[in-house]
Design an enzyme around this catalytic site. Structure first.
Site, PDB file in Angstrom:
ATOM      1  N   PHE A   1       3.713  81.891  41.119  1.00 59.15           N
ATOM      2  CA  PHE A   1       2.821  80.379  42.078  1.00 59.15           C
ATOM      3  C   PHE A   1       4.142  79.741  41.922  1.00 59.15           C
ATOM      4  O   PHE A   1       4.927  79.469  42.883  1.00 59.15           O
ATOM      5  CB  PHE A   1       1.920  80.227  40.926  1.00 59.15           C
ATOM      6  CG  PHE A   1       1.899  78.609  40.880  1.00 59.15           C
ATOM      7  CD1 PHE A   1       1.800  78.204  42.202  1.00 59.15           C
ATOM      8  CD2 PHE A   1       2.433  77.578  39.552  1.00 59.15           C
ATOM      9  CE1 PHE A   1       0.819  76.546  41.632  1.00 59.15           C
ATOM     10  CE2 PHE A   1       1.783  76.623  39.870  1.00 59.15           C
ATOM     11  CZ  PHE A   1       1.000  76.125  40.749  1.00 59.15           C
ATOM     12  N   THR A   9       3.569  89.842  37.190  1.00 62.78           N
ATOM     13  CA  THR A   9       2.593  88.747  36.769  1.00 62.78           C
ATOM     14  C   THR A   9       2.718  88.093  38.346  1.00 62.78           C
ATOM     15  O   THR A   9       1.580  87.423  38.735  1.00 62.78           O
ATOM     16  CB  THR A   9       2.355  87.749  36.261  1.00 62.78           C
ATOM     17  OG1 THR A   9       3.769  87.009  36.272  1.00 62.78           O
ATOM     18  CG2 THR A   9       2.174  88.021  34.812  1.00 62.78           C
ATOM     19  N   ASP A  28      14.178  94.219  37.481  1.00 66.98           N
ATOM     20  CA  ASP A  28      12.749  93.466  35.745  1.00 66.98           C
ATOM     21  C   ASP A  28      14.659  92.778  35.198  1.00 66.98           C
ATOM     22  O   ASP A  28      15.674  93.812  35.352  1.00 66.98           O
ATOM     23  CB  ASP A  28      12.702  94.519  35.428  1.00 66.98           C
ATOM     24  CG  ASP A  28      12.474  93.909  34.009  1.00 66.98           C
ATOM     25  OD1 ASP A  28      12.809  93.074  33.361  1.00 66.98           O
ATOM     26  OD2 ASP A  28      12.215  94.470  32.693  1.00 66.98           O
ATOM     27  N   LYS A  35      10.990  89.671  26.301  1.00 65.29           N
ATOM     28  CA  LYS A  35      12.359  89.621  26.020  1.00 65.29           C
ATOM     29  C   LYS A  35      13.113  89.238  27.968  1.00 65.29           C
ATOM     30  O   LYS A  35      13.787  88.837  27.983  1.00 65.29           O
ATOM     31  CB  LYS A  35      12.168  91.881  26.740  1.00 65.29           C
ATOM     32  CG  LYS A  35      12.394  92.900  26.084  1.00 65.29           C
ATOM     33  CD  LYS A  35      12.190  93.596  26.346  1.00 65.29           C
ATOM     34  CE  LYS A  35      13.582  95.136  27.032  1.00 65.29           C
ATOM     35  NZ  LYS A  35      12.848  95.734  26.766  1.00 65.29           N
ATOM     36  N   GLY A  92      24.775  85.290  32.803  1.00 66.24           N
ATOM     37  CA  GLY A  92      25.673  86.008  32.570  1.00 66.24           C
ATOM     38  C   GLY A  92      26.443  85.676  34.215  1.00 66.24           C
ATOM     39  O   GLY A  92      27.264  86.247  34.880  1.00 66.24           O
ATOM     40  N   ALA A 117      14.224  77.743  33.812  1.00 70.01           N
ATOM     41  CA  ALA A 117      11.959  76.840  33.867  1.00 70.01           C
ATOM     42  C   ALA A 117      11.847  77.225  31.856  1.00 70.01           C
ATOM     43  O   ALA A 117      11.164  78.354  31.588  1.00 70.01           O
ATOM     44  CB  ALA A 117      11.568  77.207  34.710  1.00 70.01           C
ATOM     45  N   TYR A 120       5.730  83.018  23.517  1.00 66.00           N
ATOM     46  CA  TYR A 120       6.098  82.633  24.980  1.00 66.00           C
ATOM     47  C   TYR A 120       7.192  81.103  24.217  1.00 66.00           C
ATOM     48  O   TYR A 120       8.324  81.237  24.678  1.00 66.00           O
ATOM     49  CB  TYR A 120       5.070  81.806  25.253  1.00 66.00           C
ATOM     50  CG  TYR A 120       5.225  81.212  27.094  1.00 66.00           C
ATOM     51  CD1 TYR A 120       5.360  82.286  27.809  1.00 66.00           C
ATOM     52  CD2 TYR A 120       5.173  80.418  27.066  1.00 66.00           C
ATOM     53  CE1 TYR A 120       5.848  80.701  28.950  1.00 66.00           C
ATOM     54  CE2 TYR A 120       5.021  79.130  27.314  1.00 66.00           C
ATOM     55  CZ  TYR A 120       5.721  79.380  28.953  1.00 66.00           C
ATOM     56  OH  TYR A 120       5.819  79.213  29.841  1.00 66.00           O
ATOM     57  N   LYS A 176      11.360  80.919  25.023  1.00 66.76           N
ATOM     58  CA  LYS A 176      11.718  79.367  25.468  1.00 66.76           C
ATOM     59  C   LYS A 176      12.743  79.005  25.471  1.00 66.76           C
ATOM     60  O   LYS A 176      13.956  78.216  25.475  1.00 66.76           O
ATOM     61  CB  LYS A 176      10.712  79.002  26.209  1.00 66.76           C
ATOM     62  CG  LYS A 176       9.422  79.678  27.542  1.00 66.76           C
ATOM     63  CD  LYS A 176      10.412  79.484  28.233  1.00 66.76           C
ATOM     64  CE  LYS A 176       9.471  79.749  30.078  1.00 66.76           C
ATOM     65  NZ  LYS A 176      10.313  80.094  31.224  1.00 66.76           N
ATOM     66  N   TYR A 227      25.598  78.929  27.045  1.00 68.97           N
ATOM     67  CA  TYR A 227      27.116  79.008  27.687  1.00 68.97           C
ATOM     68  C   TYR A 227      28.006  78.007  28.202  1.00 68.97           C
ATOM     69  O   TYR A 227      29.051  77.583  28.967  1.00 68.97           O
ATOM     70  CB  TYR A 227      26.034  79.802  28.970  1.00 68.97           C
ATOM     71  CG  TYR A 227      25.915  81.172  28.591  1.00 68.97           C
ATOM     72  CD1 TYR A 227      25.101  81.843  27.695  1.00 68.97           C
ATOM     73  CD2 TYR A 227      27.117  81.990  29.387  1.00 68.97           C
ATOM     74  CE1 TYR A 227      25.378  83.367  27.499  1.00 68.97           C
ATOM     75  CE2 TYR A 227      26.955  83.188  29.869  1.00 68.97           C
ATOM     76  CZ  TYR A 227      26.356  83.789  28.669  1.00 68.97           C
ATOM     77  OH  TYR A 227      26.442  85.069  28.348  1.00 68.97           O
TER      78      TYR A 227
HETATM   79  P1  NAD Z   1       3.943  83.230  37.662  1.00 65.36           P
HETATM   80  O1  NAD Z   1       3.559  84.072  36.370  1.00 65.36           O
HETATM   81  O2  NAD Z   1       2.909  82.893  38.651  1.00 65.36           O
HETATM   82  O3  NAD Z   1       5.479  83.830  37.716  1.00 65.36           O
HETATM   83  C1  NAD Z   1       6.230  84.277  37.162  1.00 65.36           C
HETATM   84  C2  NAD Z   1       7.194  85.252  38.554  1.00 65.36           C
HETATM   85  O4  NAD Z   1       7.616  86.278  36.825  1.00 65.36           O
HETATM   86  C3  NAD Z   1       5.821  86.823  38.527  1.00 65.36           C
HETATM   87  O5  NAD Z   1       6.453  86.654  39.635  1.00 65.36           O
HETATM   88  C4  NAD Z   1       6.461  87.522  37.625  1.00 65.36           C
HETATM   89  O6  NAD Z   1       5.911  88.757  38.476  1.00 65.36           O
HETATM   90  C5  NAD Z   1       8.199  87.147  37.349  1.00 65.36           C
HETATM   91  N1  NAD Z   1       8.457  87.590  36.247  1.00 65.36           N
HETATM   92  C6  NAD Z   1       7.890  87.951  35.297  1.00 65.36           C
HETATM   93  N2  NAD Z   1       8.852  88.872  33.840  1.00 65.36           N
HETATM   94  C7  NAD Z   1      10.606  89.153  34.854  1.00 65.36           C
HETATM   95  C8  NAD Z   1      10.602  89.856  34.770  1.00 65.36           C
HETATM   96  N3  NAD Z   1      11.398  90.885  34.042  1.00 65.36           N
HETATM   97  N4  NAD Z   1      11.894  90.248  35.678  1.00 65.36           N
HETATM   98  C9  NAD Z   1      11.800  90.065  37.252  1.00 65.36           C
HETATM   99  N5  NAD Z   1      10.737  88.894  37.039  1.00 65.36           N
HETATM  100  C10 NAD Z   1       9.525  89.297  36.376  1.00 65.36           C
HETATM  101  O7  NAD Z   1       4.227  82.003  35.937  1.00 65.36           O
HETATM  102  P2  NAD Z   1       4.751  80.177  36.616  1.00 65.36           P
HETATM  103  O8  NAD Z   1       3.540  79.788  36.631  1.00 65.36           O
HETATM  104  O9  NAD Z   1       4.779  80.919  38.368  1.00 65.36           O
HETATM  105  O10 NAD Z   1       5.750  79.944  35.923  1.00 65.36           O
HETATM  106  C11 NAD Z   1       6.866  80.471  37.372  1.00 65.36           C
HETATM  107  C12 NAD Z   1       8.138  79.734  35.314  1.00 65.36           C
HETATM  108  O11 NAD Z   1       7.631  78.270  34.952  1.00 65.36           O
HETATM  109  C13 NAD Z   1       8.006  80.484  34.513  1.00 65.36           C
HETATM  110  O12 NAD Z   1       8.860  80.524  33.961  1.00 65.36           O
HETATM  111  C14 NAD Z   1       6.989  80.008  33.355  1.00 65.36           C
HETATM  112  O13 NAD Z   1       7.441  80.498  31.863  1.00 65.36           O
HETATM  113  C15 NAD Z   1       7.959  78.691  33.526  1.00 65.36           C
HETATM  114  N6  NAD Z   1       6.478  77.422  33.644  1.00 65.36           N
HETATM  115  C16 NAD Z   1       5.221  77.398  34.635  1.00 65.36           C
HETATM  116  C17 NAD Z   1       4.383  76.414  33.706  1.00 65.36           C
HETATM  117  C18 NAD Z   1       3.133  75.938  35.037  1.00 65.36           C
HETATM  118  O14 NAD Z   1       2.523  75.533  34.545  1.00 65.36           O
HETATM  119  N7  NAD Z   1       2.951  76.802  35.962  1.00 65.36           N
HETATM  120  C19 NAD Z   1       4.331  75.688  32.600  1.00 65.36           C
HETATM  121  C20 NAD Z   1       5.503  75.637  31.816  1.00 65.36           C
HETATM  122  C21 NAD Z   1       6.755  76.562  32.446  1.00 65.36           C
END
Ligand code: NAD
Ligand code: UDP
Length: 319
Positions: free
Chosen positions: A11, A35, A56, A91, A102, A114, A145, A149, A159
């Protein structure tokens, strides 16, 4: 600039990629679709400057390209997702963050993490300024989670301190808008989908817990500005207007004209009772504050979900 965005099929990552592409930069999206959505990736594929690597990021990634920025957005983010994927979430927040730090170090690139309002846990300070250390249960279900974070923030600062890496940390508060998965389980998508279908609106607990919802375009603009700033310490980016979950349900019902009933379900374990960002730092340093209020944002999101549901229902009829 050439920018790597992990989680680009998700998203927020997809909107952020679009923001950088619109500004004339090249973007390499990295995603394993755990996701994410193929549709988001296909949308970005229409831009000349975009390419996607299916990978990944909990496994190291080596690129031949010169890279100017790495923005690490990969992580399950909906509570439903990260409760189903606890180990993957830990992970990607730990190993994934280290791998992407890195990569940034190897390329001499700026790194942006993020992070999340969840580092404040179930907060005892309200609203939450960046100086608040938080109130997190490390062994509760949400710990996978929150602690990932918090570790990611600590690793990012290490870093910066020990390797001199140019880093940024954004603490994102509840964000909503088009390109969320209809079934992703977060409250705004759940309520809109339920209202559009005429299904009961699922209110967890008494609905008096609060959240502060930011429209995605506002959120992405704040993150874009933070990336271009010189602020190393974490910055809250979110909409400070606070609503109870019950108020959100009423707004969604009014904006959709739906007659869905309200259904009361048990409150999830460790669900934060309140959440509201103090955005004074973002206002002062980035000259940023959100412009889209909740009703306007919900209206701008409805047609996306309507289209998703129409497509889903049409597909279901052909099976
Ligand atoms: P989302 O689930 O829509 O998107 C996350 C994306 O990361 C997905 O496309 C998923 O396939 C990919 N992903 C997950 N693990 C992976 C991996 N090991 N390797 C490669 N790709 C991987 O979630 P989002 O709402 O778009 O959130 C994006 C980021 O923003 C996240 O880090 C989340 O913690 C942070 N965040 C979002 C919100 C929110 O309200 N949307 C709030 C706080 C923090
Ligand atoms: N919630 C709810 N009904 C739903 C989904 C969520 O009442 O169908 C509540 C949830 O208990 C929480 C708030 O809405 O208090 C926000 O939940 P979400 O999953 O969107 O994100 P969180 O802020 O908890 O990470």
């Amino acid at each position: 600039m050439k920018i790597v965005i992990t989680g680009a099929a998700g998203f927020l990552g997809s909107h952020l990629a679009e923001r950088f592409l619109d500004a004339g930069h090249e973007v390499i999206g990295v995603d394993n679709f755990i996701t994410g959505s193929r549709e988001n990736a296909e949308y970005l594929d229409r831009f000349d400057g975009f390419r996607l690597i299916e990978h990944d990021v909990s496994v190291p990634l080596f690129l031949d390209d010169d890279i100017d920025g790495v923005l690490h957005f990969a992580s399950p983010a909906s509570p439903v997702d990260y409760l189903e994927l606890p180990i993957q979430t830990l992970k990607v927040g730990s190993l994934g963050t280290q791998n992407m730090l890195g990569l940034a170090k190897a390329k001499g690139a700026r790194f942006l993490l993020a992070s999340t309002s969840e580092v404040y846990g179930d907060p005892q300070v309200h609203p939450q300024p960046e100086t608040y250390w938080g109130h997190v249960n490390p062994v509760g279900p949400r710990g996978v989670y929150d602690e990932a974070k918090r570790f990611a923030e600590a690793m990012t600062m290490a870093y910066h301190t020990y390797h001199g890496l140019d880093t940024r940390i954004v603490r994102i508060f509840n964000t909503y808008g088009p390109r969320m998965r209809p079934g992703d389980g977060r409250v705004v998508s759940n309520f809109i989908v339920q209202a559009l279908r005429g299904d009961p609106i699922t209110i967890y607990g008494d609905g008096q817990q609060t959240r502060s919802f930011c429209y995605v375009k506002d959120e992405v603009e704040g993150i874009f500005r933070l990336f271009h700033s010189d602020r190393v310490q974490p910055v809250n980016i979110g909409n400070p207007h606070e609503f109870t979950i019950r108020q959100l349900a009423d707004i969604v019902l009014e904006e959709t004209g739906s007659e869905s009933a309200l259904d009361s379900l048990p409150m999830p374990v460790d669900d934060p009772k309140v959440r509201q960002p103090d955005i004074s730092v973002a206002k002062a340093l980035l000259d940023w504050e959100p412009k889209v209020d909740l009703r306007a944002g919900i209206r701008q999101t409805l047609s996306y979900f309507q289209e998703q549901l129409t497509r889903f229902d049409a597909k279901a009829r052909t099976i």
